[in-house]
Design an enzyme around this catalytic site. Structure first.
Site, PDB file in Angstrom:
ATOM      1  N   LYS A   1       0.828  -1.217   0.000  1.00 27.37           N
ATOM      2  CA  LYS A   1       0.000   0.000   0.000  1.00 27.37           C
ATOM      3  C   LYS A   1       0.861   1.267   0.000  1.00 27.37           C
ATOM      4  O   LYS A   1       2.045   1.219   0.348  1.00 27.37           O
ATOM      5  CB  LYS A   1      -0.928  -0.013   1.224  1.00 27.37           C
ATOM      6  CG  LYS A   1      -0.199  -0.019   2.554  1.00 27.37           C
ATOM      7  CD  LYS A   1      -1.142  -0.320   3.707  1.00 27.37           C
ATOM      8  CE  LYS A   1      -0.362  -0.342   5.019  1.00 27.37           C
ATOM      9  NZ  LYS A   1      -1.204  -0.812   6.136  1.00 27.37           N
TER      10      LYS A   1
ATOM     11  N   TYR B   1      14.584  30.621   6.217  1.00 29.19           N
ATOM     12  CA  TYR B   1      13.307  31.251   6.591  1.00 29.19           C
ATOM     13  C   TYR B   1      13.198  31.433   8.103  1.00 29.19           C
ATOM     14  O   TYR B   1      13.539  30.534   8.873  1.00 29.19           O
ATOM     15  CB  TYR B   1      12.134  30.386   6.134  1.00 29.19           C
ATOM     16  CG  TYR B   1      11.863  30.450   4.655  1.00 29.19           C
ATOM     17  CD1 TYR B   1      11.565  31.653   4.024  1.00 29.19           C
ATOM     18  CD2 TYR B   1      11.904  29.287   3.893  1.00 29.19           C
ATOM     19  CE1 TYR B   1      11.311  31.699   2.658  1.00 29.19           C
ATOM     20  CE2 TYR B   1      11.646  29.327   2.531  1.00 29.19           C
ATOM     21  CZ  TYR B   1      11.350  30.537   1.913  1.00 29.19           C
ATOM     22  OH  TYR B   1      11.102  30.585   0.576  1.00 29.19           O
TER      23      TYR B   1
HETATM   24  C1  LIG Z   1      -0.320  -1.684   6.788  1.00 27.07           C
HETATM   25  C2  LIG Z   1      -0.806  -2.983   7.303  1.00 27.07           C
HETATM   26  C3  LIG Z   1       0.080  -4.050   7.490  1.00 27.07           C
HETATM   27  C4  LIG Z   1       1.575  -3.904   7.367  1.00 27.07           C
HETATM   28  O1  LIG Z   1       2.058  -3.296   8.553  1.00 27.07           O
HETATM   29  P1  LIG Z   1       3.615  -3.118   8.864  1.00 27.07           P
HETATM   30  O2  LIG Z   1       3.656  -2.609  10.247  1.00 27.07           O
HETATM   31  O3  LIG Z   1       4.128  -2.122   7.877  1.00 27.07           O
HETATM   32  O4  LIG Z   1       4.245  -4.456   8.691  1.00 27.07           O
HETATM   33  C5  LIG Z   1      -0.450  -5.263   7.839  1.00 27.07           C
HETATM   34  N1  LIG Z   1      -1.772  -5.418   8.029  1.00 27.07           N
HETATM   35  C6  LIG Z   1      -2.657  -4.408   7.900  1.00 27.07           C
HETATM   36  C7  LIG Z   1      -4.098  -4.639   8.132  1.00 27.07           C
HETATM   37  C8  LIG Z   1      -2.185  -3.155   7.537  1.00 27.07           C
HETATM   38  O5  LIG Z   1      -3.053  -2.145   7.423  1.00 27.07           O
END
Ligand SMILES: *Cc1c(COP(=O)(O)O)cnc(C)c1O
Length: 357
Positions: A34, A254
């Protein structure tokens, strides 16, 4: 010179995948892609992770982009569908759906499906974000089957709230909530993301869901990636585009928030919050230049940051600067910006170039 470039080390990725297998040798791997592969480019990561048993994303457009790129493994949408119209598209494309709510069940009931969809039921074992309570699962499962629109062997999935904290009491409470269901479940069962893969072997079940650890980030609070033999996959680099003599007491950038305490040389690096480098990185955040660490000084601009190279620096315009990677852990930068590695990685901006090695 190389400007604002994310260099992706696919050997480190393969190494980290092997670490997942070492910690969870019996489980299948649902590699989490993702948010554009946590900012690493989801298509390239999927191609490099051809050994993964399946991939996980959060949005339909992420899943469809993987399919358009020719990725053939099963893909799971971790929060399932958002609209009823998503479901026939998902089924046709071999995208599996998590079902976490009565609303999603109604969407499935309301829609014509080209073929059955592979489904997972999300259980709220104590995080209280998404999912059905354990006592609601049997009826929900029966209703899913009764639609005639799901493939048999519905999966069961849950997620930890505090797996990054070893010994947190909620971890065992969540396992205790989930286990009575999971131990008798007919289909596949999944509970562990990266932190639980590393620290809660009793939660590995049939499928593990590594995200951050694949990319070489450290999912455990207060630990380093190297403690778990994980290697950073992304090296975020840019270059020095100017070097200026700075007199004691003169400000930089800045708001004139930082002033030199001695005569020194200031380096200007072509990267900023417009590339995804965090604006809230505080003075002193390390950057790696010329084989050493130098401190960030002044505010982060959209396109540039400034560093104190020191009075005797011999750096030259065009020299490479590492913002994070093997020499500066992304966790260190995250700490200096009051955030987490996850956010920095997936905030890599559109204009950043990618190189795959
Ligand atoms: C994002 C996510 C993961 C992966 O999590 P990590 O901590 O990056 O390993 C696994 N399961 C679900 C439901 C997630 O939303």
């Amino acid at each position: 010179m190389k400007v604002a470039t994310a260099v992706i080390d696919t050997q480190a990725l393969a190494h980290n995948f092997a670490v997942v297998k070492r910690f969870a040798p019996k489980a299948q791997v649902l590699a989490v892609l993702k948010a554009n592969g946590y900012g690493h480019n989801q298509v390239e990561i999927a191609k490099a992770l051809s050994q993964a048993d399946a991939f996980a994303v959060a949005r339909l457009n992420e899943a469809l982009a993987l399919r358009s790129a020719g990725i053939t493994q099963p893909i799971v949408m971790l929060e399932g569908c958002f609209n009823a119209d998503d479901l026939p598209v998902m089924a046709a494309q071999g995208v599996q759906a998590v079902f976490h709510s009565p609303a999603q069940l109604q969407m499935l009931q309301s829609v014509l499906m080209p073929k059955p969809i592979t489904a997972w039921i999300k259980v709220d074992s104590g995080m209280h974000r998404l999912g059905l309570l354990p006592a609601e699962v049997a009826d929900y499962h029966a209703a899913l089957i009764a639609t005639g629109k799901v493939a048999d062997k519905v999966g069961l999935v849950s997620h930890f709230a505090c797996a990054d904290e070893k010994g947190h009491p909620l971890n065992q409470q969540q396992i205790d909530q989930f286990l009575p269901l999971a131990s008798h479940w007919q289909g596949p069962v999944s509970m562990a993301a990266s932190a639980a893969i590393l620290s809660l072997p009793e939660a590995h079940f049939d499928w593990v869901r590594p995200g951050l650890m694949l990319y070489g980030g450290c999912p455990m609070a207060g630990a380093k990636a190297s403690d778990y033999d994980l290697k950073p996959v992304m090296r975020l680099v840019s270059s020095l585009i100017a070097i200026k003599r700075q007199k004691t007491g003169e400000p930089v950038g800045y708001g004139a928030t930082w002033r030199a305490e001695q005569d020194t040389l200031i380096g200007v690096v072509a990267i900023g919050y417009g590339d995804g480098y965090p604006r809230h990185a505080r003075p002193g955040t390390p950057l790696f230049v010329g084989g050493r660490r130098v401190p960030l000084v002044g505010r982060v601009s959209m396109d540039m940051v400034t560093v104190d190279l020191g009075p005797d620096a011999t750096d030259a315009i065009g020299d490479a600067v590492e913002l994070w990677g093997p020499n500066v852990a992304v966790e260190e930068v995250a700490e200096c910006a009051s955030t987490i590695a996850y956010e920095l990685l997936c905030n890599i901006a559109q204009r950043v170039r990618y190189e795959f090695t």
